[in-house]
Motif scaffolding. Structure first.
Motif, mmCIF file in Angstrom:
data_model
loop_
_atom_site.group_PDB
_atom_site.id
_atom_site.type_symbol
_atom_site.label_atom_id
_atom_site.label_comp_id
_atom_site.label_asym_id
_atom_site.label_seq_id
_atom_site.Cartn_x
_atom_site.Cartn_y
_atom_site.Cartn_z
ATOM 1 N N VAL B 212 4.475 -7.364 0.963
ATOM 2 C CA VAL B 212 3.672 -6.454 -0.533
ATOM 3 C C VAL B 212 2.050 -6.820 -0.632
ATOM 4 O O VAL B 212 1.827 -5.735 -0.683
ATOM 5 C CB VAL B 212 4.442 -6.686 -1.462
ATOM 6 N N LEU B 213 1.699 -8.280 -0.687
ATOM 7 C CA LEU B 213 0.359 -7.917 -0.925
ATOM 8 C C LEU B 213 -0.492 -7.514 -0.354
ATOM 9 O O LEU B 213 -1.733 -6.869 -0.400
ATOM 10 C CB LEU B 213 0.231 -9.919 -1.742
ATOM 11 N N PHE B 215 0.222 -5.488 2.856
ATOM 12 C CA PHE B 215 0.602 -4.316 3.309
ATOM 13 C C PHE B 215 1.196 -2.702 2.091
ATOM 14 O O PHE B 215 0.905 -2.096 2.074
ATOM 15 C CB PHE B 215 1.797 -4.052 3.885
ATOM 16 N N GLY B 216 1.351 -3.233 0.858
ATOM 17 C CA GLY B 216 1.529 -2.917 -0.053
ATOM 18 C C GLY B 216 2.701 -2.403 -0.286
ATOM 19 O O GLY B 216 4.217 -2.682 0.127
ATOM 20 N N ILE B 217 3.323 -1.251 -1.176
ATOM 21 C CA ILE B 217 4.608 -1.617 -1.540
ATOM 22 C C ILE B 217 5.115 -0.316 -0.702
ATOM 23 O O ILE B 217 4.851 0.008 0.084
ATOM 24 C CB ILE B 217 4.656 -1.260 -3.049
#
Lengths: 329, 661
Positions: B212-213, B215-217
């Motif tokens: 998540v950090l 590649f994003g949510i």
């Protein structure tokens, strides 16, 4: 050997031809889909701006999002995308602009330091108007039987009452969802309580556990909070902890005081706030009360309405409240 | 384990008649100690050790990696908008993932429900061989997809389907490439095996936060997690297929003068097609089991419906959404299985034309109908489901005459089995436990395996999670024991009684694909939050695979051998114990391995119902943003997996390659 070779060769040829048919079919399928896709892509796509909001994992906060989304769509003409995720991923998503706002935050000092003070990608968007309170609770039938149980000083006297096989020779303390703000382990240790904290897991299982114990009138001591829709069906009494003073929970290991009353806050992505759109204005203006939130939460949780239907019902019945949230023209 | 080994000679002739590979004769440099002597030695040593020394792992032998990992998280957050690795590589990867899923979703939406149904049915019919043979898979495809619509979850189903299609495609391509490497080179295979094991045993919760950090949510993280989890079966089956290729065919191909590539392309891969299809099938199933977990980081779809329903304590609605996932699984399973079954028999021109025509008609009509599933065509099964479960749970929880009720059982089980076992493990000094592990692993397998097991276990100590690992280990041991006991018993029954097997099959399909989140609620209501709930959840998840492998293994025992034993006057029980079980030993070992792996895979889910320790820490790592804690607990689970693998697998023979069959 020769016959074998022949059969291999013909097998290979046959497979190749089968493969060709299949490739052809697949290509045709993809082509057809592409045409369809292209047609519809041209049809859709108005110029409504999109706002994306966080759908949190508990019902109270979910209805903030539902009501805000309903008003944004029906009063301000926005398209609203809601995304459900846990709190910490949500903060990160907000900092990256993947979601525009979080409408109910119970306090995330670490994230505030990282994103608000740190890279300034998140800004405050005012209070939600709801006051949250976390504490330790026992069911009313236990408090009625042992009136002095509601003071933490007497908890050790009743450790046996809360004993379960999981907690061994100590009393059992049921913890909440791991993502929720808590310092129960430190409290138990620092107050010298003869209790063992047991993780009941996700909120869903925590609620299932309490509901089951309550139904069977079993004693339990648990992490609990208001506003919470289940307070309408479960009568719980708070256990008094040493009073909260400013900063007494600063050192996570030395906490020995109650949880504070938290004025729940809203946060926004910095760029979204800077645009100063109607949506940003509206979300900043959005404030209501604990009672109102609980009412809508009850529509969802107890009456099994969808959050959208519940929001619609509330909006129809409370025009005076939300009129004030709309941006002044 | 040693008792089965010593009984093997009874049936050796049969074993060789039935399996092509005779039991491996390994050359041992060190002679193994005899089992009774070692056990006696340990029986004396362990109590003395626990009396003389303190339990636990010494502080001096620890390395705390948590701060380093946490500061890595901070670094990512500070640099992800400026560092070139992010700007020129990871960002593109993330965007490509989002775009492709969005594109597939818009295709599905624009084709309309009628279009999707037509295409799915046409594909299924074609996969099944067209004409009459394609009828069954086409009906299943139609029925399952229409079922999703009937349950009122069409929109969510298409979201899930879009994510599934892209991630299965990505996982298959990745799996195929890695599998090619593993199939063609021994070195690659040696490197791949531990990597694949880690990919499957490392809980996805542990690496979701770093993803998540970075590649994003939402879609990108969900997609990558799913690919990591779902690719291994494809790799394993590809490798197996390539390695199992008939040497005669390869020889023939070589004699025709083909180059290496041509041989791969025209002979080895086509011959491996059954395995490739089975790999694809397994990849799809694994991908589907990630749907709910992906929703924790905002992937949407059916997983989100499950999650949302459960938090309002609407079990019925959660189960409804879960059923939609099961329906999709059944559809994809039957379609790929049909494709596998008809390999070698081509589809006629007419059937192909018919399939294309149906698909085209659907695509023409579909977009003209309303995009969503018509509301009038939905049924609500949530309310009756809720009533049924409430009644059941209420009746079984307590005050059941004579039996006591589930809450009482759970309590007694905790007091009499779990607590003593955990207390015993915790009381042992670290060196005696390592010694115990080493000796048992050596008795079971090779000294190399023993070394691995000891190293893996000490790793948990070095990482500072010794106590937690033992707490989790005690649960895992009990869960595996229970699962194997039940699994072997049911498997033996199913192998002998056809009706039982037939009745169990759909139940097992549901147990394997239903998101575990759903049955956690009734499990907690029955057994209270705690380790018994966690163990029950694990057993429910692991049982089907164990039973299936056991049944299959027992059924393959040569009927002649069975007949002979019967004519020699063996009773049914003697037949099972002295003939079937020893002969099916390789299959039983695979079943045991499956039991271990699958139980470990749900340790994290157990953490959600009070299992505590490692499972809980992994969940906490993601949901409370404690990257270091989560990753290290995840590593602890991998270490336990490694150690248990060596403790339950007699050799690194074919069984562990097949493990994920």
């Amino acid at each position: 050997m020769t016959t074998h070779t022949h059969s291999v060769r013909s097998e290979i040829r046959r497979q190749a031809s089968a493969r060709n048919t299949r490739v052809g079919l697949a290509a045709a399928g993809v082509l057809a889909l592409l045409t369809v896709g292209a047609c519809s892509a041209a049809e859709t796509g108005g110029d409504a701006k999109t706002v994306s909001l966080h759908t949190p994992s508990w019902v109270g906060a979910e209805v903030n999002t539902a009501v805000a989304a309903y008003l944004l769509e029906h009063e301000l003409g926005y398209k609203v995308k809601t995304q459900q995720m846990d709190e910490n991923p949500a903060w990160d998503a907000m900092s990256q602009g993947k979601i525009d706002a979080i409408l109910e935050d119970w306090g995330h000092p670490q994230e505030e330091k990282r994103y608000v003070e740190g890279n300034k990608s998140v800004v405050a968007a005012g209070g939600l108007g709801v006051t949250g309170h976390i504490g330790w609770f026992v069911p009313k039938y236990v408090a009625d039987q042992h009136p002095d149980i509601t003071d933490h000083k007497n908890l050790n006297k009743y450790a046996d009452l809360f004993k379960t096989p999981e907690s061994g020779d100590k009393g059992q303390f049921i913890k909440g969802d791991p993502s929720y703000v808590s310092h129960d382990n430190a409290l138990i240790e620092n107050l010298g309580l003869n209790y063992k904290p047991i993780e009941a897991g996700a909120e869903a299982t925590h609620l299932a556990q309490l509901e089951q114990l309550y139904k069977n009138e079993k004693p339990f001591l648990t992490y609990w909070w208001t506003p919470q829709w289940m307070n309408a069906t479960m009568d719980l009494v708070e256990v008094k902890l040493p009073p909260y003073q400013d900063g007494c929970d600063a050192d996570k290991k030395a906490v020995a005081c109650a949880y504070p009353d938290v004025a729940l806050k809203k946060w926004m992505n910095a760029d979204f706030a800077k645009e100063d759109s109607d949506a940003a204005q509206f979300l900043k203006n959005f404030t209501w009360t604990t009672e109102k939130q609980n009412l809508v939460a009850k529509y969802v949780a107890a009456d099994k309405m969808t959050p959208q239907k519940a929001a619609e019902k509330w909006v129809k019945e409370n025009e005076s409240t939300w009129k004030a949230w709309l941006p002044k023209k | 384990m040693s008792t089965t080994a010593s009984r093997r000679p009874v049936a050796r002739d049969g074993a060789q008649a039935h399996s092509e590979t005779p039991p491996a004769r390994r050359i041992r440099r060190l002679s193994r100690p005899s089992a009774p002597a070692v056990l006696l030695f340990l029986a004396l040593l362990l109590p003395t050790a626990s009396l003389l020394a303190d339990g636990g792992w010494p502080q001096a032998l620890r390395v705390d990696l948590v701060p380093a990992l946490d500061s890595f998280a901070d670094w990512v957050v500070d640099n992800r908008e400026s560092h070139p690795v992010f700007l020129y590589f990871l960002l593109h990867l993330s965007n490509a993932a989002t775009d492709s899923v969005a594109w597939v979703h818009s295709l599905l939406t624009s084709a309309g429900w009628a279009g999707v149904l037509a295409v799915a049915a046409a594909l299924a019919s074609y996969a099944g061989g067209g004409g009459r043979r394609g009828g069954a898979p086409a009906t299943v495809a139609l029925g399952s997809l229409a079922g999703c619509g009937l349950l009122g979850l069409w929109e969510q189903a298409t979201e899930t389907l879009a994510l599934m299609l892209v991630s299965v495609a990505a996982a298959s391509v990745l799996g195929l490439l890695l599998g090619l490497a593993g199939g063609l080179s021994d070195t690659a295979q040696r490197i791949l095996r531990p990597v694949l094991n880690t990919m499957q045993v490392l809980p996805s919760f542990a690496y979701l936060l770093p993803l998540v950090l970075i590649f994003g949510i939402g879609t990108p993280s969900a997609l990558i997690t799913t690919v990591i989890y779902a690719a291994p079966p494809m790799v394993r089956m590809t490798t197996l297929g390539l390695r199992g290729a008939d040497p005669g065919v390869l020889e023939a191909s070589r004699s025709l003068g083909s180059t290496g590539w041509q041989r791969l392309w025209t002979a080895r891969l086509p011959v491996a097609r059954p395995q490739l299809l089975l790999g694809l099938n397994q990849t799809i199933m694994m991908a589907l089991s990630m749907v709910v977990i992906a929703s924790v980081v905002g992937a949407g779809g059916l997983g989100e419906s499950v999650y949302q329903a459960l938090k309002t304590r609407d079990f019925g609605q959660g189960l409804t959404a879960g059923l939609a996932i099961v329906l999709i699984a059944i559809w994809l399973d039957r379609t790929t299985a049909a494709a596998g079954a008809r390999l070698g028999s081509p589809v006629g021109r007419r059937s192909t034309g018919f399939a294309v025509a149906v698909a085209a008609a659907g695509l023409l009509v579909g977009p003209r109908l309303a995009a969503g599933w018509p509301e009038a065509l939905t049924v609500d099964i949530a309310a009756p489901l809720n009533t049924a479960v409430d009644w059941l749970v209420g009746a079984a929880y307590q005050d059941v005459p004579v039996l006591g009720g589930t809450s009482v059982w759970a309590g007694n089980f905790t007091s009499w089995v779990l607590n003593p076992l955990d207390a015993g493990l915790q009381a042992l000094p670290w060196w005696s436990l390592l010694l115990l592990t080493g000796v048992i692993a050596w008795l079971v397998g090779t000294w190399r395996g023993a070394l691995t097991a000891v190293l893996a276990l000490s790793c948990t100590g070095v990482l500072g999670i010794w106590g937690k690992s033992l707490y989790t280990l005690s649960q895992v041991l009990v869960a595996v024991a229970l699962t194997l006991l039940l699994g072997f018993a049911i498997g033996t029954l199913a192998a002998r009684v056809q009706t039982v097997e037939r009745l169990l099959r759909p139940v097992f399909d549901a147990m394997q694909t239903l998101p575990q989140f759903i049955y956690l609620i009734p499990v907690v209501q029955l057994f209270n939050a705690g380790r018994v709930a966690a163990i029950t959840a694990a057993a429910v998840y692991a049982l089907p695979a164990v039973v299936r492998v056991t049944t299959q293994g027992l059924q393959q025992v040569n009927p002649v051998t069975m007949e002979v034993s019967r004519s020699l006057g063996a009773t049914t029980w003697q037949q099972i114990r002295d003939v079937q079980w020893p002969l099916a030993r390789p299959a039983l070992l695979v079943a045991a391995n499956q039991g271990v792996v699958l139980v470990l895979a749900v340790v994290v889910i157990g953490g959600l119902v009070g299992g505590g320790a490692l499972g809980f820490d992994v969940v906490k790592g993601l949901t409370a943003g404690e990257l270091g804690t989560g990753l290290i607990a995840g590593a602890g689970i991998v270490c336990l997996g490694l150690a248990l693998d060596k403790l339950t697998q007699p050799s690194s023979g074919p069984s562990s390659v097949l493990a994920r069959h």
